[in-house]
Design an enzyme around this catalytic site. Structure first.
Site, mmCIF file in Angstrom:
data_model
loop_
_atom_site.group_PDB
_atom_site.id
_atom_site.type_symbol
_atom_site.label_atom_id
_atom_site.label_comp_id
_atom_site.label_asym_id
_atom_site.label_seq_id
_atom_site.Cartn_x
_atom_site.Cartn_y
_atom_site.Cartn_z
ATOM 1 N N HIS A 275 0.826 -1.205 0.000
ATOM 2 C CA HIS A 275 0.000 0.000 0.000
ATOM 3 C C HIS A 275 0.862 1.258 0.000
ATOM 4 C CE1 HIS A 275 -4.434 0.567 0.358
ATOM 5 N NE2 HIS A 275 -4.076 1.824 0.524
ATOM 6 N N ARG A 310 9.468 4.849 -9.259
ATOM 7 C CA ARG A 310 9.605 6.283 -9.518
ATOM 8 C C ARG A 310 10.094 6.609 -10.926
ATOM 9 N NH1 ARG A 310 7.017 5.831 -5.649
ATOM 10 N NH2 ARG A 310 7.273 6.799 -3.589
#
Length: 381
Positions: A275, A310
Site C-alpha cells: 500500500h 519512480r
C-alpha cells in the site's frame, strides 16, 4: 520549472498543491520506514548492462487480461484524485487512455464511476475494498459492471487503517483542520481557483451516490474507519468472484502463501504491494517481497507490483524480479497535481523513454525477454 522526471513533478506538486493534499499523497504510516525502503530497495538493484546485441526493435507493448497495453503499466487506484486537479479522476483516465494504459478508479474517488467511464472509450479498471457494508459493495459492483469496467482490483490490505502521522500535522486530519485547509488554500491560489472553486463538488462520488447524501473529506476517514472489516477472509470474497465475470485482481499481497491462496481462490491476478508504505510500517518492500512470490506462483496467475516505482528503470527492475506489469501511484499523482492531465501524459512518456533505455542497455528487445538475467547478483561480487 523544467520537468524531466517524476521527481521533478513531485517538487512541482509540492509548490502547487496545499500541504494537506500533498502530504496525503506523499506520506506513509508511522515512522515511514517501509515508504523509504520501497524506494531505496528498488533503486539499489543493479541492472546488468549488455551491449552490441542489435536493439533496433525494442518493443514495450504487452497484453494483460485481454487488453493491449503500450507498456507494462497501469495507473493505480488513488483516493480523492479530484482534489489534485479539477475533476482529477477524469483527467487522469483520459491521459491514461491517450497513452494506451489502464486507469483504475478508486472506491473513494471524487468523481463517481458514472462521470469517469463515459469520458473515455477504454474500459476502466475499478478498485473495491472489503467493507462491512456489503450493500455498498454490491451497489458499487453493479454500477461498475453497468459502466463497462473491465477489471476489478480488490484491495485486501486495509482491514484496519494504518496511522498516518503526517496527516495530523498537515491539516488532512487533526485539530483545526478546516481552518488550516482554508489558510493553505489562500496561499495556493492556482489550486484554489482550479480545484477549490471550479473542481466542485468535493465529495466522494461513489459513496455519496449510495448513501444518498454528500460525503466530503471530513466524513471520508470516519466512514471508511467505521466500514473497514477486520473479520474478512477468503470466503468473504466468494460471492464477489461469482458476481464479477471479468478479471479479478487481489491487491495487497506480500507473502508467497497468500499468493498461493489467491491462485486457489481463482483470482486472475495479484498486486504485490504494501500500500505504498501507508499501512503496516516495517514490512518488506515490494521489491524484496516480489522474487519469492514470483518463484511460488509465476505462470499460475498474473503478477503486478507497486510501491516505490519512480521511473521506467524501476518498472524494468520489477519485471526482472518477476512481475508481469506494474501499477504507478504517487508518480502520476504528483504529475496530476502539478500539470493536470497533460502532466500525467508527459509522465507516462517519460516512463516509456526510460524503459526503452533500460531495455536497450540490458539487451532485452521485448518485455517477455526480461528476466533476472537483467540484474546483477550483488551477492556474488
Amino acid at each position: 520549472m523544467i520537468i524531466s522526471s517524476a521527481n521533478d513533478y513531485r517538487k512541482a506538486a509540492k509548490r502547487r498543491v496545499p500541504p494537506f493534499m500533498f502530504h496525503y499523497a506523499d506520506g506513509g504510516s508511522y515512522a515511514e520506514h517501509t515508504l523509504q525502503r520501497n524506494v531505496s530497495d528498488l533503486s539499489d538493484i543493479a541492472l546488468r548492462q549488455r551491449v552490441l546485441k542489435d536493439m533496433s526493435n525494442v518493443n514495450t507493448e504487452i497484453e494483460l487480461f485481454g487488453e493491449k497495453l503500450s507498456m507494462p503499466v497501469a495507473l493505480a487506484p488513488v483516493g480523492a484524485l479530484g482534489m489534485y486537479a479539477r475533476r482529477g479522476e477524469v483527467q487522469a483516465a483520459q491521459a491514461a487512455e491517450k497513452k494506451g494504459v489502464p486507469f483504475t478508479l478508486s472506491t473513494v474517488s471524487i468523481c463517481p464511476i458514472e462521470e469517469v467511464a463515459p469520458a473515455i472509450k477504454r474500459p476502466l479498471w475499478f478498485q473495491l475494498y472489503v467493507l462491512k457494508d456489503r450493500g455498498f459493495m454490491k451497489n458499487a459492483l453493479e454500477r461498475a459492471k453497468a459502466a463497462g469496467c473491465s477489471t476489478l482490483v480488490f484491495t485486501v490490505d486495509m482491514p484496519t487503517p494504518g496511522a498516518r502521522y503526517r496527516d495530523m500535522h498537515s491539516g488532512m486530519s487533526g485539530p483545526y483542520k478546516e481552518i488550516r485547509r482554508v489558510l493553505q488554500s489562500m496561499i495556493h491560489p492556482f489550486w484554489a481557483w482550479d480545484v477549490g472553486i471550479h473542481g466542485k463538488p468535493h465529495t466522494l462520488g461513489n459513496i455519496s451516490k449510495y448513501v444518498g447524501k454528500e460525503i466530503g473529506l471530513d466524513d471520508y476517514i470516519g466512514w471508511l474507519t467505521e466500514n473497514f472489516d477486520p473479520s474478512i477472509s477468503w470466503k468473504d470474497l466468494e460471492w464477489i468472484r461469482e458476481f464479477w465475470d471479468g478479471p479479478m485482481v487481489i491487491k495487497g499481497i506480500l507473502d508467497p502463501e497468500d499468493a498461493k491462496d489467491a491462485v486457489r481462490f481463482g483470482a486472475d491476478g495479484i498486486v504485490v504491494s504494501n500500500h505504498g508504505g501507508r499501512q503496516l510500517d516495517g514490512v518488506l518492500s515490494s521489491a524484496r517481497a516480489l522474487p519469492a512470490i514470483a518463484d511460488a506462483v509465476k505462470g499460475d496467475i498474473k503478477i503486478l507490483a507497486d510501491s516505490g516505482i519512480r521511473n521506467g528503470l524501476d518498472v524494468v527492475r520489477m519485471i526482472a524480479l518477476g512481475a508481469d506489469a506494474c501499477m504507478l501511484g504517487r508518480s502520476f499523482v504528483y504529475a496530476l497535481g502539478a500539470e493536470g492531465g497533460a502532466g500525467v501524459e508527459n509522465m507516462l512518456d517519460i516512463f516509456k523513454k526510460e524503459m526503452r533505455v533500460a531495455m536497450t542497455l540490458t539487451s532485452n528487445e521485448k518485455i517477455s525477454n526480461i528476466s533476472r538475467d537483467a540484474l546483477v547478483d550483488l551477492s556474488k561480487l
